[in-house]
Design a protein around this motif. Structure first.
Motif, PDB file in Angstrom:
ATOM      1  N   ASN A   1       0.834  -1.215   0.000  1.00 13.83           N
ATOM      2  CA  ASN A   1       0.000   0.000   0.000  1.00 13.83           C
ATOM      3  C   ASN A   1       0.865   1.261   0.000  1.00 13.83           C
ATOM      4  O   ASN A   1       0.575   2.241  -0.705  1.00 13.83           O
ATOM      5  CB  ASN A   1      -0.932  -0.015   1.205  1.00 13.83           C
ATOM      6  CG  ASN A   1      -1.949  -1.156   1.147  1.00 13.83           C
ATOM      7  OD1 ASN A   1      -2.292  -1.637   0.051  1.00 13.83           O
ATOM      8  ND2 ASN A   1      -2.432  -1.590   2.298  1.00 13.83           N
ATOM      9  N   VAL A   2       1.940   1.217   0.779  1.00 11.47           N
ATOM     10  CA  VAL A   2       2.857   2.372   0.791  1.00 11.47           C
ATOM     11  C   VAL A   2       3.513   2.531  -0.572  1.00 11.47           C
ATOM     12  O   VAL A   2       3.661   3.652  -1.101  1.00 11.47           O
ATOM     13  CB  VAL A   2       3.916   2.192   1.900  1.00 11.47           C
ATOM     14  CG1 VAL A   2       4.979   3.287   1.797  1.00 11.47           C
ATOM     15  CG2 VAL A   2       3.255   2.228   3.269  1.00 11.47           C
ATOM     16  N   ALA A   3       3.915   1.424  -1.215  1.00 16.09           N
ATOM     17  CA  ALA A   3       4.533   1.500  -2.544  1.00 16.09           C
ATOM     18  C   ALA A   3       3.553   2.038  -3.571  1.00 16.09           C
ATOM     19  O   ALA A   3       3.939   2.832  -4.471  1.00 16.09           O
ATOM     20  CB  ALA A   3       5.037   0.111  -2.940  1.00 16.09           C
ATOM     21  N   ASN A   4       2.298   1.649  -3.476  1.00 15.01           N
ATOM     22  CA  ASN A   4       1.291   2.175  -4.420  1.00 15.01           C
ATOM     23  C   ASN A   4       1.135   3.681  -4.271  1.00 15.01           C
ATOM     24  O   ASN A   4       1.042   4.422  -5.274  1.00 15.01           O
ATOM     25  CB  ASN A   4      -0.047   1.477  -4.188  1.00 15.01           C
ATOM     26  CG  ASN A   4      -0.044   0.031  -4.687  1.00 15.01           C
ATOM     27  OD1 ASN A   4       0.683  -0.302  -5.632  1.00 15.01           O
ATOM     28  ND2 ASN A   4      -0.836  -0.815  -4.059  1.00 15.01           N
ATOM     29  N   ARG A   5       1.122   4.148  -3.037  1.00 17.63           N
ATOM     30  CA  ARG A   5       1.008   5.603  -2.839  1.00 17.63           C
ATOM     31  C   ARG A   5       2.239   6.325  -3.379  1.00 17.63           C
ATOM     32  O   ARG A   5       2.141   7.407  -3.994  1.00 17.63           O
ATOM     33  CB  ARG A   5       0.818   5.911  -1.352  1.00 17.63           C
ATOM     34  CG  ARG A   5      -0.540   5.487  -0.802  1.00 17.63           C
ATOM     35  CD  ARG A   5      -0.838   6.196   0.518  1.00 17.63           C
ATOM     36  NE  ARG A   5       0.149   5.879   1.533  1.00 17.63           N
ATOM     37  CZ  ARG A   5       0.056   4.857   2.388  1.00 17.63           C
ATOM     38  NH1 ARG A   5      -0.999   4.030   2.310  1.00 17.63           N
ATOM     39  NH2 ARG A   5       0.979   4.636   3.287  1.00 17.63           N
ATOM     40  N   ALA A   6       3.423   5.719  -3.177  1.00 21.66           N
ATOM     41  CA  ALA A   6       4.651   6.347  -3.684  1.00 21.66           C
ATOM     42  C   ALA A   6       4.659   6.384  -5.217  1.00 21.66           C
ATOM     43  O   ALA A   6       5.027   7.406  -5.844  1.00 21.66           O
ATOM     44  CB  ALA A   6       5.874   5.579  -3.161  1.00 21.66           C
ATOM     45  N   LEU A   7       4.230   5.269  -5.847  1.00 22.94           N
ATOM     46  CA  LEU A   7       4.201   5.242  -7.322  1.00 22.94           C
ATOM     47  C   LEU A   7       3.186   6.226  -7.883  1.00 22.94           C
ATOM     48  O   LEU A   7       3.434   6.882  -8.930  1.00 22.94           O
ATOM     49  CB  LEU A   7       3.875   3.812  -7.786  1.00 22.94           C
ATOM     50  CG  LEU A   7       5.004   2.785  -7.596  1.00 22.94           C
ATOM     51  CD1 LEU A   7       4.488   1.374  -7.895  1.00 22.94           C
ATOM     52  CD2 LEU A   7       6.180   3.125  -8.503  1.00 22.94           C
TER      53      LEU A   7
ATOM     54  N   ARG B   1      15.899  10.629 -13.865  1.00 22.48           N
ATOM     55  CA  ARG B   1      16.037  10.232 -12.445  1.00 22.48           C
ATOM     56  C   ARG B   1      14.696   9.752 -11.876  1.00 22.48           C
ATOM     57  O   ARG B   1      14.642   8.768 -11.140  1.00 22.48           O
ATOM     58  CB  ARG B   1      16.575  11.409 -11.634  1.00 22.48           C
ATOM     59  CG  ARG B   1      18.032  11.715 -11.895  1.00 22.48           C
ATOM     60  CD  ARG B   1      18.525  12.848 -10.994  1.00 22.48           C
ATOM     61  NE  ARG B   1      19.935  13.091 -11.167  1.00 22.48           N
ATOM     62  CZ  ARG B   1      20.901  12.426 -10.516  1.00 22.48           C
ATOM     63  NH1 ARG B   1      20.591  11.486  -9.659  1.00 22.48           N
ATOM     64  NH2 ARG B   1      22.179  12.717 -10.753  1.00 22.48           N
ATOM     65  N   LEU B   2      13.623  10.474 -12.232  1.00 22.01           N
ATOM     66  CA  LEU B   2      12.314  10.071 -11.708  1.00 22.01           C
ATOM     67  C   LEU B   2      11.881   8.716 -12.268  1.00 22.01           C
ATOM     68  O   LEU B   2      11.291   7.885 -11.566  1.00 22.01           O
ATOM     69  CB  LEU B   2      11.274  11.145 -12.034  1.00 22.01           C
ATOM     70  CG  LEU B   2      11.378  12.444 -11.240  1.00 22.01           C
ATOM     71  CD1 LEU B   2      10.366  13.466 -11.767  1.00 22.01           C
ATOM     72  CD2 LEU B   2      11.132  12.185  -9.754  1.00 22.01           C
ATOM     73  N   GLN B   3      12.188   8.482 -13.559  1.00 26.88           N
ATOM     74  CA  GLN B   3      11.829   7.191 -14.136  1.00 26.88           C
ATOM     75  C   GLN B   3      12.639   6.064 -13.501  1.00 26.88           C
ATOM     76  O   GLN B   3      12.108   4.957 -13.293  1.00 26.88           O
ATOM     77  CB  GLN B   3      12.068   7.239 -15.662  1.00 26.88           C
ATOM     78  CG  GLN B   3      11.059   8.086 -16.412  1.00 26.88           C
ATOM     79  CD  GLN B   3      11.379   8.203 -17.886  1.00 26.88           C
ATOM     80  OE1 GLN B   3      12.496   7.861 -18.332  1.00 26.88           O
ATOM     81  NE2 GLN B   3      10.426   8.725 -18.675  1.00 26.88           N
ATOM     82  N   ALA B   4      13.902   6.327 -13.194  1.00 21.45           N
ATOM     83  CA  ALA B   4      14.716   5.310 -12.503  1.00 21.45           C
ATOM     84  C   ALA B   4      14.138   5.018 -11.107  1.00 21.45           C
ATOM     85  O   ALA B   4      14.074   3.863 -10.655  1.00 21.45           O
ATOM     86  CB  ALA B   4      16.169   5.768 -12.407  1.00 21.45           C
ATOM     87  N   LEU B   5      13.733   6.110 -10.433  1.00 25.83           N
ATOM     88  CA  LEU B   5      13.131   5.932  -9.103  1.00 25.83           C
ATOM     89  C   LEU B   5      11.832   5.157  -9.204  1.00 25.83           C
ATOM     90  O   LEU B   5      11.531   4.278  -8.376  1.00 25.83           O
ATOM     91  CB  LEU B   5      12.898   7.304  -8.459  1.00 25.83           C
ATOM     92  CG  LEU B   5      12.292   7.286  -7.050  1.00 25.83           C
ATOM     93  CD1 LEU B   5      13.216   6.552  -6.080  1.00 25.83           C
ATOM     94  CD2 LEU B   5      12.040   8.711  -6.571  1.00 25.83           C
ATOM     95  N   GLU B   6      11.032   5.461 -10.237  1.00 29.71           N
ATOM     96  CA  GLU B   6       9.782   4.751 -10.424  1.00 29.71           C
ATOM     97  C   GLU B   6      10.039   3.262 -10.687  1.00 29.71           C
ATOM     98  O   GLU B   6       9.325   2.381 -10.160  1.00 29.71           O
ATOM     99  CB  GLU B   6       9.000   5.377 -11.568  1.00 29.71           C
ATOM    100  CG  GLU B   6       7.631   4.738 -11.802  1.00 29.71           C
ATOM    101  CD  GLU B   6       6.902   5.382 -12.967  1.00 29.71           C
ATOM    102  OE1 GLU B   6       5.657   5.339 -12.993  1.00 29.71           O
ATOM    103  OE2 GLU B   6       7.579   5.934 -13.857  1.00 29.71           O
TER     104      GLU B   6
ATOM    105  N   LEU C   1       8.721   0.146  -8.559  1.00 34.67           N
ATOM    106  CA  LEU C   1       7.959  -0.937  -9.196  1.00 34.67           C
ATOM    107  C   LEU C   1       8.579  -2.299  -8.899  1.00 34.67           C
ATOM    108  O   LEU C   1       7.871  -3.284  -8.656  1.00 34.67           O
ATOM    109  CB  LEU C   1       7.901  -0.694 -10.714  1.00 34.67           C
ATOM    110  CG  LEU C   1       6.960   0.413 -11.192  1.00 34.67           C
ATOM    111  CD1 LEU C   1       7.164   0.675 -12.695  1.00 34.67           C
ATOM    112  CD2 LEU C   1       5.505   0.042 -10.912  1.00 34.67           C
ATOM    113  N   GLN C   2       9.918  -2.339  -8.925  1.00 30.06           N
ATOM    114  CA  GLN C   2      10.589  -3.604  -8.587  1.00 30.06           C
ATOM    115  C   GLN C   2      10.328  -3.991  -7.126  1.00 30.06           C
ATOM    116  O   GLN C   2      10.096  -5.157  -6.805  1.00 30.06           O
ATOM    117  CB  GLN C   2      12.095  -3.459  -8.842  1.00 30.06           C
ATOM    118  CG  GLN C   2      12.898  -4.735  -8.603  1.00 30.06           C
ATOM    119  CD  GLN C   2      12.486  -5.855  -9.532  1.00 30.06           C
ATOM    120  OE1 GLN C   2      12.263  -5.616 -10.729  1.00 30.06           O
ATOM    121  NE2 GLN C   2      12.389  -7.070  -9.013  1.00 30.06           N
TER     122      GLN C   2
END
Length: 591
Positions: free
Chosen positions: A184-190, A208-213, A217-218
């Motif tokens: 749930n926390v990962a979904n909010r972050a994504l 950088r944002l796409q790398a973070l995304e 996702l991983q």
């Protein structure tokens, strides 16, 4: 010779008990179908087992096998030593700290294996002797907590094993909940990252944002995979989990086939030893003659208590020995823990226990055959035991079973043969201090019932005794009547009148009660205000107790009858006013 025979008869139950204990333990150890023997220690790895007597293998063949094993062990030591030297050379050439740490761990493992091989080499070469006895072992301080933990550890392991599946299910459920919270926390972050990326124009920032995304996702993918694996594990555990009744059935079956059999056998052996120890004195007592019993009577209590204590100790020893021989350390540990707890808890009750032991030995303040007062009632101490027997022969249901501890604060004394156990008996007539007269219908340790004026009155036994009852039936009774005649018979009041009254009263009472009359006394009492009074006192035995009030009426009737026959006047109380000279002078003065 007789004294020796008497002592042999006294201690013969102890010898028989020891033989019975040995027989029971032999039966347990030799019980078919269940092996309770301790396992033999396993032979040292690589060491050839000693051949049994009569084996065809000769000594030279065994020595060849030993030489071959020693050569293999020596070659293994040399190979590991060369590998160890190579590792040490390569460690100096390592570029990173992680490589050096890995090599150090491998070096430590090789050194441990080399030392173990050397120990095995020595053991094989010396024939498996224990060389540790030549090394001084440091004395370990006694740690009672560690010792206690070692005793209860099997019980804790068994409990842990019994609850393993429910605990694993609970653990997996908890891990799934934690991972789901992380998802749930990962979904909010994504979602937040996606909102930020939507308005970014800078290429470097977008990269950088796409790398973070991609990283989140991983992370989310790993968590979902972990949740799926945990759910599969949970499903497998729930499929393997049996119902409560299946677990109970399996547990009972396993218990009966394993520890249950050991426990049943331990209980049977303990009960058998106890029964045998309790039966032997009865058998011996039947064969003893009266002379031997008479000689041992002063010490019978001491021997009985000592024998009972010995019986308990031997029975407990039989129980512990069966559990020890069976090798079930869980049951043995539990039994020892229970015994230790009982021993520790008994310290509080030790003074009371010693007092009760002295009473059982007939050496305390209350002794058998003596008299005590309990709840205001005298009792005879018939016997002293864990539940002592008190007896009162005059009461209905006059047998009490009293715990020995309740008698600890009592004091007994020898009984006098003439002392009564109760002032009345059933069907006797009594007169209480408040004037209540009646027949005793029931007397027990709790209540006394009296038939009084056609009805039944019930008293508590203590209240009845507090009313100072007079037993008219047992001791007889006396009845006193005062009767007066007129002053005009003054001339015959001292000699003639008492004799006539006495004869009339005797005749009347004998006619009514036959032999119930014992004596009659008629005597001049006093010169009253208006009559000459006589005291008429009769003594009746217990046969006339039921007609207590009738005796007084018969006395009055007989006296009135005499007065009627003789013409004697029975006066009544009157006031006479005498008018003298003083009144005449007063009238003259007024006229």
């Amino acid at each position: 010779m007789r004294a020796f025979t008497a002592h042999f008869l006294l201690f013969r139950p102890l010898l028989a008990s020891a033989l019975a204990l040995l027989f029971a333990l032999t039966f347990v150890c030799a019980a078919p179908g269940v092996s309770f023997a301790q396992q033999e220690p396993a032979p040292t790895p690589g060491l050839p087992a000693t051949p049994p007597p009569g084996s065809t293998q000769n000594l030279e063949e065994r020595l060849d096998a030993v030489r071959s094993q020693l050569a293999n062990i020596a070659q293994s030591i040399q190979d590991r030593r060369r590998h160890l030297d190579d590792l040490r050379r390569h460690m100096t050439e390592a570029q990173t700290a992680s490589e050096r740490a890995e090599m150090e761990a491998e070096i430590e493992e090789l050194e441990r294996l080399i030392q173990a091989s050397r120990t095995t080499f020595e053991s094989v070469a010396t024939g498996g002797v224990d060389s540790s006895i030549f090394r001084d072992q440091p004395e370990q301080p006694f740690d009672w907590q560690q010792q206690l933990f070692e005793v209860i550890e099997p019980f804790l392991d068994q409990l842990k094993q019994f609850t393993e599946t429910p605990r694993n299910i609970e653990r997996i459920n908890r891990e799934i909940a934690q991972d789901q919270a992380r998802v749930n926390v990962a979904n909010r972050a994504l979602a937040n990252i996606a909102n930020v990326i939507a308005g970014v124009q800078d290429e470097e920032l977008l990269t950088r944002l796409q790398a973070l995304e991609k990283s989140w996702l991983q992370r989310k993918s790993d968590l979902e995979l972990e949740i799926n694996l945990q759910q599969l594990q949970l499903q497998e555990l729930r499929e393997e989990q049996r119902t409560f009744w299946d677990m109970l059935h399996q547990g009972m079956l396993s218990f009966v086939q394993g520890r249950g059999l050991i426990l049943i056998m331990a209980v049977v052996v303990t009960a058998g030893v106890w029964f045998l120890l309790q039966t032997m004195p009865k058998i011996v007592r039947r064969k003893e003659d009266s002379e031997v019993v008479l000689k041992r009577k002063p010490h019978a209590k001491l021997i009985t208590v000592g024998y009972q204590a010995l019986s308990i100790i031997l029975a407990l020893c039989a129980l512990l020995l069966v559990l020890y021989v069976s090798g079930d350390w869980l049951l043995l540990g539990l039994a020892m823990i229970i015994l230790v707890l009982v021993a520790v808890g008994s310290r509080t009750y030790l003074p009371k226990f010693m007092t009760e032991v002295r009473m059982l030995l007939d050496m305390g303040p209350v002794r058998e055959g003596e008299r005590i007062f309990l709840n205001g009632i005298p009792w005879e101490v018939k016997n002293l035991n864990m539940y002592s027997t008190l007896y009162n022969p005059e009461l209905q249901g006059g047998v009490l079973r009293v715990p020995l501890g309740d008698l600890a604060n009592q004091i007994s004394r020898p009984d006098d043969p003439e002392e009564p156990w109760f002032p009345t008996r059933k069907d006797e007539y009594v007169m209480l201090s408040d004037g209540t007269f009646g027949q005793v219908l029931l007397q027990t340790p709790e209540v006394v019932q009296i038939k009084h004026v056609g009805s039944v009155r019930t008293f508590s036994t203590s209240s009845f005794l507090g009313a100072s009852p007079r037993n008219l039936t047992r001791d007889g009774f006396g009845f006193a009547v005062t009767f007066g005649i007129d002053y005009q018979h003054q001339a015959i009041c001292l000699e003639e009148v008492p004799e006539i009254f006495e004869a009339a009263v005797k005749d009347a009472l004998k006619a009514s009660f036959n032999d119930g009359l014992e004596s009659v006394l008629v005597d001049f009492k006093e010169a009253g205000a208006s009559s000459l009074d006589y005291l008429i006192y009769v003594m009746m035995n217990g046969k006339a107790a039921g007609s207590y009030w009738a005796v007084g009426r018969i006395i009055q009737q007989s006296c009135v009858r005499v007065c009627n026959e003789r013409g004697w006047i029975i006066p009544f109380t009157q006031l006479t006013v005498h008018q003298g000279d003083g009144f005449e002078a007063l009238r003259t003065a007024r006229s």
